[in-house]
Design a protein around this motif. Structure first.
Motif, PDB file in Angstrom:
ATOM      1  N   TYR A  16       0.857  -1.186   0.000  1.00 17.99           N
ATOM      2  CA  TYR A  16       0.000   0.000   0.000  1.00 17.99           C
ATOM      3  C   TYR A  16       0.889   1.231   0.000  1.00 17.99           C
ATOM      4  CZ  TYR A  16      -4.158  -2.699   1.452  1.00 17.99           C
ATOM      5  OH  TYR A  16      -5.213  -3.553   1.524  1.00 17.99           O
ATOM      6  N   PRO A  17       0.484   2.271  -0.723  1.00 13.64           N
ATOM      7  CA  PRO A  17       1.264   3.513  -0.647  1.00 13.64           C
ATOM      8  C   PRO A  17       1.142   4.114   0.749  1.00 13.64           C
ATOM      9  CG  PRO A  17      -0.741   3.844  -1.931  1.00 13.64           C
ATOM     10  CD  PRO A  17      -0.670   2.382  -1.600  1.00 13.64           C
ATOM     11  N   ALA A  32       2.009  -4.906   3.092  1.00 17.69           N
ATOM     12  CA  ALA A  32       0.956  -5.456   3.956  1.00 17.69           C
ATOM     13  C   ALA A  32       0.829  -6.968   3.815  1.00 17.69           C
ATOM     14  CB  ALA A  32      -0.378  -4.793   3.645  1.00 17.69           C
ATOM     15  N   GLU A  51      -3.442 -11.568  13.877  1.00 17.64           N
ATOM     16  CA  GLU A  51      -3.695 -10.325  14.585  1.00 17.64           C
ATOM     17  C   GLU A  51      -4.370  -9.314  13.691  1.00 17.64           C
ATOM     18  OE1 GLU A  51      -0.487  -9.421  17.637  1.00 17.64           O
ATOM     19  OE2 GLU A  51       0.393  -8.932  15.702  1.00 17.64           O
ATOM     20  N   SER A  52      -4.935  -8.333  14.342  1.00 12.01           N
ATOM     21  CA  SER A  52      -5.457  -7.195  13.624  1.00 12.01           C
ATOM     22  C   SER A  52      -4.311  -6.529  12.854  1.00 12.01           C
ATOM     23  CB  SER A  52      -6.053  -6.222  14.635  1.00 12.01           C
ATOM     24  OG  SER A  52      -6.534  -5.103  13.987  1.00 12.01           O
ATOM     25  N   GLY A  53      -4.525  -6.254  11.565  1.00  9.89           N
ATOM     26  CA  GLY A  53      -3.489  -5.616  10.769  1.00  9.89           C
ATOM     27  C   GLY A  53      -2.508  -6.585  10.143  1.00  9.89           C
ATOM     28  N   SER A  54      -2.734  -7.896  10.317  1.00  7.83           N
ATOM     29  CA  SER A  54      -1.775  -8.852   9.770  1.00  7.83           C
ATOM     30  C   SER A  54      -1.964  -9.077   8.270  1.00  7.83           C
ATOM     31  CB  SER A  54      -1.861 -10.188  10.517  1.00  7.83           C
ATOM     32  OG  SER A  54      -3.165 -10.706  10.450  1.00  7.83           O
ATOM     33  N   GLY A  55      -3.048  -8.546   7.687  1.00  6.31           N
ATOM     34  CA  GLY A  55      -3.200  -8.608   6.236  1.00  6.31           C
ATOM     35  C   GLY A  55      -4.282  -9.550   5.736  1.00  6.31           C
ATOM     36  N   LYS A  56      -5.153 -10.021   6.603  1.00  4.82           N
ATOM     37  CA  LYS A  56      -6.180 -10.986   6.214  1.00  4.82           C
ATOM     38  C   LYS A  56      -7.168 -10.397   5.204  1.00  4.82           C
ATOM     39  CE  LYS A  56      -7.524 -11.331  10.499  1.00  4.82           C
ATOM     40  NZ  LYS A  56      -6.635 -10.360  11.129  1.00  4.82           N
ATOM     41  N   THR A  57      -7.703  -9.230   5.542  1.00  2.57           N
ATOM     42  CA  THR A  57      -8.649  -8.580   4.642  1.00  2.57           C
ATOM     43  C   THR A  57      -7.973  -8.259   3.314  1.00  2.57           C
ATOM     44  OG1 THR A  57      -9.923  -7.653   6.457  1.00  2.57           O
ATOM     45  CG2 THR A  57     -10.099  -6.528   4.336  1.00  2.57           C
ATOM     46  N   THR A  58      -6.722  -7.821   3.394  1.00  2.00           N
ATOM     47  CA  THR A  58      -5.994  -7.487   2.175  1.00  2.00           C
ATOM     48  C   THR A  58      -5.864  -8.715   1.279  1.00  2.00           C
ATOM     49  OG1 THR A  58      -4.793  -5.777   3.378  1.00  2.00           O
ATOM     50  CG2 THR A  58      -3.846  -6.498   1.288  1.00  2.00           C
ATOM     51  N   GLU A 183     -14.807 -12.012   8.364  1.00  2.00           N
ATOM     52  CA  GLU A 183     -15.397 -11.891   9.690  1.00  2.00           C
ATOM     53  C   GLU A 183     -16.922 -11.851   9.630  1.00  2.00           C
ATOM     54  OE1 GLU A 183     -13.343 -10.046  12.564  1.00  2.00           O
ATOM     55  OE2 GLU A 183     -11.621  -9.438  11.372  1.00  2.00           O
ATOM     56  N   HIS A 216     -11.389 -13.810  13.798  1.00  3.47           N
ATOM     57  CA  HIS A 216     -10.538 -13.709  14.982  1.00  3.47           C
ATOM     58  C   HIS A 216     -10.799 -14.849  15.952  1.00  3.47           C
ATOM     59  CE1 HIS A 216      -9.811  -9.307  14.192  1.00  3.47           C
ATOM     60  NE2 HIS A 216      -8.616  -9.776  14.491  1.00  3.47           N
ATOM     61  N   ILE A 284       3.499  -2.510  10.945  1.00  2.00           N
ATOM     62  CA  ILE A 284       3.768  -3.095   9.635  1.00  2.00           C
ATOM     63  C   ILE A 284       4.546  -2.129   8.732  1.00  2.00           C
ATOM     64  CG2 ILE A 284       1.580  -2.413   8.580  1.00  2.00           C
ATOM     65  CD1 ILE A 284       2.966  -5.898   8.273  1.00  2.00           C
TER      66      ILE A 284
HETATM   67  N1  ATP Z   1      -6.188   1.046   1.785  1.00  2.00           N
HETATM   68  C1  ATP Z   1      -5.109   0.945   2.559  1.00  2.00           C
HETATM   69  N2  ATP Z   1      -4.092   1.838   2.436  1.00  2.00           N
HETATM   70  C2  ATP Z   1      -2.985   1.750   3.199  1.00  2.00           C
HETATM   71  N3  ATP Z   1      -2.774   0.787   4.117  1.00  2.00           N
HETATM   72  C3  ATP Z   1      -3.735  -0.128   4.281  1.00  2.00           C
HETATM   73  C4  ATP Z   1      -4.946  -0.102   3.522  1.00  2.00           C
HETATM   74  N4  ATP Z   1      -5.720  -1.142   3.916  1.00  2.00           N
HETATM   75  C5  ATP Z   1      -5.016  -1.783   4.875  1.00  2.00           C
HETATM   76  N5  ATP Z   1      -3.827  -1.184   5.089  1.00  2.00           N
HETATM   77  C6  ATP Z   1      -2.791  -1.635   6.036  1.00  2.00           C
HETATM   78  O1  ATP Z   1      -2.407  -2.927   5.659  1.00  2.00           O
HETATM   79  C7  ATP Z   1      -2.246  -3.762   6.790  1.00  2.00           C
HETATM   80  C8  ATP Z   1      -3.131  -4.987   6.695  1.00  2.00           C
HETATM   81  O2  ATP Z   1      -4.476  -4.577   6.807  1.00  2.00           O
HETATM   82  P1  ATP Z   1      -5.700  -5.593   6.736  1.00  2.00           P
HETATM   83  O3  ATP Z   1      -6.936  -4.779   6.785  1.00  2.00           O
HETATM   84  O4  ATP Z   1      -5.511  -6.506   5.599  1.00  2.00           O
HETATM   85  O5  ATP Z   1      -5.516  -6.389   8.092  1.00  2.00           O
HETATM   86  P2  ATP Z   1      -6.469  -7.486   8.757  1.00  2.00           P
HETATM   87  O6  ATP Z   1      -5.608  -8.657   9.040  1.00  2.00           O
HETATM   88  O7  ATP Z   1      -7.677  -7.695   7.937  1.00  2.00           O
HETATM   89  O8  ATP Z   1      -6.817  -6.785  10.133  1.00  2.00           O
HETATM   90  P3  ATP Z   1      -8.184  -6.836  10.985  1.00  2.00           P
HETATM   91  O9  ATP Z   1      -8.131  -8.122  11.733  1.00  2.00           O
HETATM   92  O10 ATP Z   1      -8.041  -5.668  11.913  1.00  2.00           O
HETATM   93  O11 ATP Z   1      -9.334  -6.713  10.048  1.00  2.00           O
HETATM   94  C9  ATP Z   1      -2.534  -2.886   7.999  1.00  2.00           C
HETATM   95  O12 ATP Z   1      -1.332  -2.443   8.522  1.00  2.00           O
HETATM   96  C10 ATP Z   1      -3.329  -1.754   7.437  1.00  2.00           C
HETATM   97  O13 ATP Z   1      -3.121  -0.601   8.201  1.00  2.00           O
END
Ligand code: ATP
Ligand code: ATP
Ligand code: SF4
Ligand code: MG
Ligand code: MG
Lengths: 327, 329
Positions: A16-17, A32, A51-58, A183, A216, A284
Motif C-alpha cells: 500500500y502507498p 501489507a 492479529e489485527s493488521g496482519s493482512g487478512k482482509t488485504t 469476519e 478472529h 507493519i
Molecule cells: N487502503 C489501505 N491503504 C494503506 N494501508 C492499508 C490499507 N488497507 C489496509 N492497510 C494496512 O495494511 C495492513 C493490513 O491490513 P488488513 O486490513 O488486511 O488487516 P487485517 O488482518 O484484515 O486486520 P483486521 O483483523 O483488523 O481486520 C494494515 O497495517 C493496514 O493498516
C-alpha cells in the motif's frame, strides 16, 4: 474442473502507498502482504486467522481483484486471473463473492431486501425477466431461512443475524464457487453466530462452495474450517489441517495465540499455563528484520533476527515458517 | 459469603425515546462481595452497560432510574430518596473502565499529565510525588520505560497499551470495586490475555472486587467467581462459575454455553438459538425468552421469579430441563 483447486495463490504480495512520493522521491509503501501461498479445494473451507493488521482482509480483497497485487500469481479454477480485466474480470467476479463483517452497513438501507438480493442477478444479466428474478430471490431468501415477506421490507427492520443471512443470499445469487467471508459473524451475538455458522456449513455441503473464512475467533474457525492458515505481519507462518494445527501447533506465534484464547470451561481455563508474551503488535510500516515475530519470540536466535524463515513442510500437509521449530 | 460491598436491589432504568419508553433494565438485583469477581453476561442490548452506568450514577436524560436502589457498604447511592450521592465514592472507591480506550483518554494531554491529574484528585499528591506515583502506576500495569512513557501522547501508544493506561487510571485512586465493561473487546487475543492476567494480579494484590461485563464466556470462565446472566433487561440466572458452566439451569444460559464452540472439539453441530430477543418498548409480560425457548409451556407466560438454586438463583419455571436436547429431538 475439480482436478484444479478452486483457488490457488502463490507468492502473493501487496504494497500500500504510505506517502505520495514527490517528483524525485519514490513513494514509500507498506508491505501489507508478503509472499503468501495457499490453495483452496472445491468444497473446502480455509480459515484465515491472525492479529489485527496482519493482512487478512488485504489477502481476501486481492484475491477478488479489488486491491492490486505487487507480486505473485492468483489462479482461479485453473486459470491465471492475476491480470484479467474488463469484461473477463466482471464475469469472474460473479464466481467469487464476498460476505462482510458488518451486517449493519453492508446493505443499502434504502433498498428493499428483495432488490438487494436481485441486484447481482440483474447486473450480470442472469435473470431473463423481473419475474424470473423475483422467483430466484424468493428461493434464495427461503434457502437462508428468511421469512417469506422479507423481500418487501427494508434492512432496518431485521436483526443483525437476519441481515447477515441477506448478505449471504446476495452472495449466493450468482452461484459462486468461492466466497470470501471476512469476519462474517464477528458482529453477531454468540447465540446468533451459531445460526449463521450452521447455515454456511449447510450451504457448503449442498452447493460445494469453497470458503476463505477470515475470523478472529479461533474456536469458530476450528469448527468451520477444514484447514487453517495463521498470518503474522503479512506472512503466513503456519498452515495445516485444522486438527493438526490446533492439537500440534508448530510455530511459536500459533502456540502463543492458542494459549491466549480463553476457553469456556472454568476448570480448564484456570489450570492453563498461559504463554503470555511480552511485547506488542507489529508496526507493519517498520517490520522487524528476519522473522517478523522475532521481537516477541521466546526462541529467537541471531538467525531469526537476520533471515526470514521459509514456509516448509514440517509434517504431511503441515507447513510452518520457523527456524527453530519442527526441523 | 464475604462482606457485601455493592448491593443492587430491584433496579429499573427506562429511556424516554420518541418511539416510547424503552425499559432497558427491569428489576435487576445483584450483590458484589469484597475481593469477588462477578461476571455479567448476556445478549447484546440486554442491559449490561446500562446496569453498570446506573451503578456509577451515569444515567442521564433521556434515561432515568425508574425504581430500585444501589447501595455501597449500606449507603444508598442511587434510587428513591437519594438526592445526592455521598462524595468520594464514584471515581474513587468505585471506578470504571470502558470498552474504547481512545475515546476515554484525552488526545491532547500526555499520558503522564492525565495520570498525575487522577493522582492529584484522588490522593492529593502533587509535583514530583504525583509523577512518581504515575510512573508506579504505569509499571503496575506492565508498561516498561515508564519515565519516558509519561511524556508521550495517547496516539503514541498501541491499543493494548492504551487499555493498560485506562486500567492504570482506574486503579489510581486505589478503588475497592472496578467495573470493567468489555475491557478487551477491541484487542487481539494475545494482548487480551496480558490484560486479563493483569486484572487477576491486581485483584490478588489489592483485594479488588471486579464486575466484568463481557460477551466472551472464556473470559468469564477464567476470571470470575460468580456469574449473572442477563436477558431483555432482567437477570435470568446467577450462580458460582463452575456450576453455571456445568449445570446451567436456565434454557437461555444453556443455549449460550452450547452455542459457544470449544477450542478442543469441533465435530458437533452448534446449538443455535433461533430468533432474536424481544423489543423493550413493550416488554413481554412473562418470560422474555419464551418465543425462542424449546421447552416453553403455558406457565412461561406469567412473570418468572428468581428462585434459589444451589449456588445462586434462576428465573424459569422449566429450570434444569436439558432444553436443547429436548428441543433437538
Ligand atoms: N487502503 C489501505 N491503504 C494503506 N494501508 C492499508 C490499507 N488497507 C489496509 N492497510 C494496512 O495494511 C495492513 C493490513 O491490513 P488488513 O486490513 O488486511 O488487516 P487485517 O488482518 O484484515 O486486520 P483486521 O483483523 O483488523 O481486520 C494494515 O497495517 C493496514 O493498516
Ligand atoms: N441513550 C439511550 N437511549 C435509548 N435507549 C437506550 C440508550 N442507551 C441504551 N438504550 C437501550 O437500553 C438497552 C440496553 O442497552 P445496553 O447498552 O445496556 O446493552 P448491553 O447489554 O450493554 O449490550 P452490548 O452487549 O451490545 O453492549 C438497549 O435496548 C438499548 O437500546
Ligand atoms: S524463526 Fe525464530 S523468531 Fe521466528 S518464530 Fe521461529 S524461533 Fe521464533
Ligand atoms: Mg480485516
Ligand atoms: Mg454494553
Amino acid at each position: 474442473m475439480s482436478r484444479h483447486p478452486t483457488l490457488s495463490v502463490s507468492g502473493l504480495s501487496v504494497d500500500y502507498p504510505l506517502t505520495s512520493g514527490g517528483l524525485f522521491r519514490p513513494a514509500r509503501t507498506v508491505n501489507a502482504v508478503d509472499g503468501v501461498t495457499f490453495d483452496i479445494a472445491p468444497g473446502e473451507t480455509l480459515g484465515l486467522v491472525g492479529e489485527s493488521g496482519s493482512g487478512k482482509t488485504t489477502v481476501g480483497r486481492t484475491i477478488l481483484r479489488r486491491v492490486p497485487s505487487s507480486g505473485g500469481r492468483i489462479q482461479f479454477e485453473g486459470r491465471d486471473i492475476t491480470d484479467v480485466d474488463g469484461a473477463a474480470l466482471r464475469k469472474l467476479r460473479a464466481r467469487m463473492q464476498i460476505v462482510l463483517q458488518d451486517p449493519y452497513t453492508s446493505l443499502n438501507p434504502r433498498m428493499k431486501i428483495g432488490d438487494i438480493v436481485a441486484e447481482p442477478l440483474l447486473v450480470h444479466g442472469l435473470a431473463e425477466s423481473s419475474d424470473a428474478a423475483r422467483h430466484a430471490v424468493r428461493q434464495l431468501l427461503d434457502r437462508v431461512g428468511m421469512p417469506a415477506d422479507a423481500a418487501d421490507r427494508y434492512p432496518h427492520s431485521f436483526s443483525g443475524g437476519q441481515r447477515q443471512r441477506v448478505g449471504i443470499a446476495r452472495a449466493l445469487a450468482l452461484k459462486p464457487s468461492l466466497i470470501v467471508a471476512d469476519e462474517p459473524v464477528s458482529a453477531l451475538d454468540v447465540s446468533v453466530r451459531a445460526q449463521v455458522v450452521n447455515l454456511m456449513q449447510d450451504l457448503q455441503r449442498e452447493l460445494g462452495i469453497s470458503y476463505l473464512f477470515i475470523a478472529h475467533d479461533l474456536a469458530i474457525v476450528r469448527h468451520i474450517s477444514h484447514r487453517v492458515a495463521i498470518m503474522y505481519a503479512g506472512r503466513i507462518v503456519e498452515i495445516a489441517p485444522r486438527n493438526d494445527l490446533y492439537d500440534n501447533p508448530v510455530h511459536p506465534y500459533t502456540e502463543a495465540l492458542l494459549s491466549a484464547v480463553p476457553v469456556a470451561n472454568p476448570k480448564v481455563q484456570r489450570a492453563r499455563r498461559r504463554i503470555v508474551h511480552t511485547g506488542d503488535t507489529v508496526d507493519i510500516a517498520n517490520p522487524p528484520s528476519g522473522c517478523r515475530f522475532h521481537p516477541r519470540c521466546p526462541l529467537a536466535t541471531d538467525q531469526c533476527r537476520q533471515a526470514s524463515p521459509p514456509l516448509l513442510v514440517k509434517a504431511p500437509g503441515h507447513l510452518a515458517a520457523c527456524w527453530n521449530r519442527g526441523r | 459469603m464475604t462482606e457485601t460491598l455493592l448491593e443492587i436491589d430491584d433496579l429499573h432504568v427506562a429511556f424516554d425515546t420518541r418511539a416510547g419508553v424503552v425499559q432497558a433494565v427491569r428489576g435487576v438485583s445483584l450483590t458484589v462481595g469484597r475481593g469477588e469477581t462477578l461476571g455479567l453476561v448476556g445478549e447484546s442490548g440486554s442491559g449490561k452497560s446500562v446496569t453498570a452506568q446506573a451503578m456509577m450514577g451515569l444515567i442521564d436524560v433521556p434515561g432515568r432510574i425508574s425504581g430500585g436502589t444501589v447501595r455501597w457498604c449500606g449507603t444508598p447511592l442511587v434510587g428513591e430518596g437519594v438526592r445526592r450521592a455521598p462524595r468520594n465514592i464514584w471515581g474513587r472507591e468505585i471506578t470504571m473502565i470502558f470498552q474504547n480506550p481512545m475515546t476515554s483518554l484525552n488526545p491532547l494531554m500526555t499520558i503522564g499529565a492525565q495520570l498525575q491529574e487522577a493522582v492529584r484528585l484522588h490522593l492529593g499528591l502533587r509535583g514530583a510525588a504525583a509523577r512518581t506515583r504515575a510512573a508506579d502506576l504505569l509499571n503496575a500495569v506492565g508498561i516498561s520505560g515508564a519515565a519516558r512513557r509519561l511524556d508521550q501522547y495517547p496516539h503514541e501508544f498501541s491499543g493494548g497499551m492504551r487499555q493498560r493506561v485506562m486500567i492504570a487510571m482506574a486503579i489510581a485512586s486505589e478503588p475497592r470495586l472496578l467495573i470493567a465493561d468489555e475491557p478487551t473487546t477491541a484487542l487481539d487475543v494475545t494482548i487480551q490475555a496480558q490484560i486479563l492476567e493483569l486484572l487477576a494480579e491486581l485483584q490478588s494484590q489489592l483485594g479488588l472486587s471486579i464486575i466484568l461485563i463481557t460477551h466472551d464466556l472464556g473470559i468469564v470462565a477464567g476470571l470470575c467467581h460468580r456469574v449473572a446472566v442477563m436477558y431483555a433487561g432482567q437477570i435470568v440466572e446467577t450462580g458460582a462459575v463452575d456450576t453455571m458452566f456445568e449445570q446451567p439451569a436456565h434454557p437461555y444460559t444453556q443455549g449460550l454455553i452450547r452455542s459457544t464452540p470449544l477450542l478442543d472439539a469441533c465435530d458437533d453441530r452448534l446449538v443455535a438459538i433461533d430468533g432474536t430477543p424481544p423489543g423493550l418498548l413493550i416488554p413481554p409480560a412473562g418470560c422474555a425468552f419464551q418465543p425462542r425457548c424449546p421447552v416453553a409451556t403455558a406457565p412461561c407466560g406469567v412473570p418468572q421469579v428468581l428462585t434459589p438454586t444451589g449456588t445462586g438463583a434462576v428465573a424459569c419455571c422449566r429450570a434444569g430441563i436439558d432444553a436443547w436436547k429436548v428441543g433437538a429431538a
